[in-house]
Enzyme design. Sequence first.
Site, mmCIF file in Angstrom:
data_model
loop_
_atom_site.group_PDB
_atom_site.id
_atom_site.type_symbol
_atom_site.label_atom_id
_atom_site.label_comp_id
_atom_site.label_asym_id
_atom_site.label_seq_id
_atom_site.Cartn_x
_atom_site.Cartn_y
_atom_site.Cartn_z
ATOM 1 N N THR A 151 39.935 24.120 37.840
ATOM 2 C CA THR A 151 41.253 24.228 38.441
ATOM 3 C C THR A 151 42.187 23.251 37.741
ATOM 4 O OG1 THR A 151 40.758 22.557 40.113
ATOM 5 C CG2 THR A 151 40.340 24.876 40.706
ATOM 6 N N GLY A 154 42.150 19.703 38.950
ATOM 7 C CA GLY A 154 40.854 19.048 38.946
ATOM 8 C C GLY A 154 40.245 18.999 37.568
ATOM 9 N N CYS A 155 39.437 19.992 37.253
ATOM 10 C CA CYS A 155 38.648 19.956 36.020
ATOM 11 C C CYS A 155 39.484 20.126 34.759
ATOM 12 C CB CYS A 155 37.554 21.002 36.086
ATOM 13 S SG CYS A 155 36.385 20.720 37.443
ATOM 14 N N VAL A 156 40.553 20.927 34.825
ATOM 15 C CA VAL A 156 41.412 21.077 33.657
ATOM 16 C C VAL A 156 42.099 19.759 33.345
ATOM 17 C CG1 VAL A 156 43.519 22.167 32.789
ATOM 18 C CG2 VAL A 156 41.756 23.555 33.900
ATOM 19 N N THR A 159 39.579 17.157 32.064
ATOM 20 C CA THR A 159 39.127 17.473 30.707
ATOM 21 C C THR A 159 40.218 17.179 29.692
ATOM 22 O OG1 THR A 159 37.586 19.160 31.502
ATOM 23 C CG2 THR A 159 38.327 19.345 29.216
#
Length: 497
Positions: A151, A154-156, A159
């Site tokens: 998401t 979050g993860c985007v 990263t």
Amino acid sequence: MPVDEQSDSVYERAGFGAAVPRGSRPALVVVDLTRGFTEPDFPTGADLTAEVTAAASLVAEARRHGFPVIYTAIAYTPAEADGDSVAWLRKAPGMRALREGSDAVALDPRLDRRDGDHLVVKKGASAFHGTALAALLSGLDADTVLVCGATTSGCVRATAVDAVQSGFDTLVVREACGDRAQRPHDAALFDLQAKYADVVALDDALAYLEETADRRTLTQPALADLGDVPATSRWVTSGPVRLHVLDYGPADGVPVLVLPGITSPAVTMDFVARGLTDLVRPLVLDVRGRGLSDDAPDPSHGYDLASYAADVDAVVEGLGLRDPILLGHSMGARIAARAAVTGRLSLRGTVLVDPPLSGPGRGPYPTTLDAFLGQLGQARRGTDADEVARSWPRWPRREQELRARWLSSCSRAAITATHAGFESEDFFDDWPKVPAPTFFLYGGASPVVTAAGAAEAAERNPSAEFAEVPDAGHMVFWDRPDEGLAALREALGKLLS
């Protein structure tokens, strides 16, 4: 992306938001577009149909140009999902459903994962944390990372932040990122744009991949190869195109203008030229769009036989070559044939080596465009002789090394247009009109000039002299160097007598 004007001015005053450099070796990281995030039937998911569609277009474009595609997925072992060892699961217990082997961690079926793609399995938000992603990107020689997925908040975001912290310039593709709610999505993109990455439109990202794919490169080791070549660089202009020629001398020798193949810069025919200097004066052309020569000013029209033949005229006139012999291999053989039939040059003769006989109404050229572009993509990522040997195992080691270092100097547009010309421009329109003396050399095991093709060529130009090089494929001189050179020297000897 909604932006509060006051916030925007505060960030600008603080010196945030500078543009990110865009390198020549991008990699695409697709973050967590697994069913548990992209399908609303999963508790952790949302309907990300539009975002998956956008990501799929990025994947297709990256793959088309040979750029690395890396997928990531969150997956927990039963012990991790059911236990207390992962701190993140204490804060977000709904993520415990992302179990190894479950449908929730399967890649969205609308994405086309292939064998050449990479998969990084992670336990946290960032695809870099606790994984080998940074090492993988370095091993792939990537300098720029395009990030998309779910998401966004979050993860985007995690990263992208870690990509920058790992030393990679980073682009986040807006339409290919999704979240469960709009406000965290917008806030994350705003913060990423301000501090860490360029948030770019999908069309911009696709255009970047397209433009970067045709950015010709030459490394220092490649340029250093010229120091070992016993030739002098000559320069000629053909209209606006500057052409580079390797002149092996001697100045008083009979000039033989060597025209290489579709992905062969001049230096890759050095071993052929060296074997001829006691007979003739070899001059090897970097055909436009290859080696050190310029690109065509208009890629859509500048890589046809007429344009190539005009370059031959320019080289002959510009270097004052008197009654030269034209020697062409593959694409170069087609160019030699076209230059010979225009009537603009006074030639001592021609030698055509394994010219593509494909054309309208005939079978396709045996090597596909995808195969050529795949090899070009390898070269631009950084290849070596061992990788080249997997495609060309019979070649001498030095020739494998030269191809590894010099293939990236070839223009993608030049390869694409020339390959199209192999099937739209008929060799047999020119071949019957190529004047004598002319020699036709071909590989006995060539898929380009088959036995039937050689027979038709002999019938269509009865004045030509033919010579088969046994057990050689299309790359005659590379497959059977001694035999190929002997056949060539015999043909040249007859032209000189």
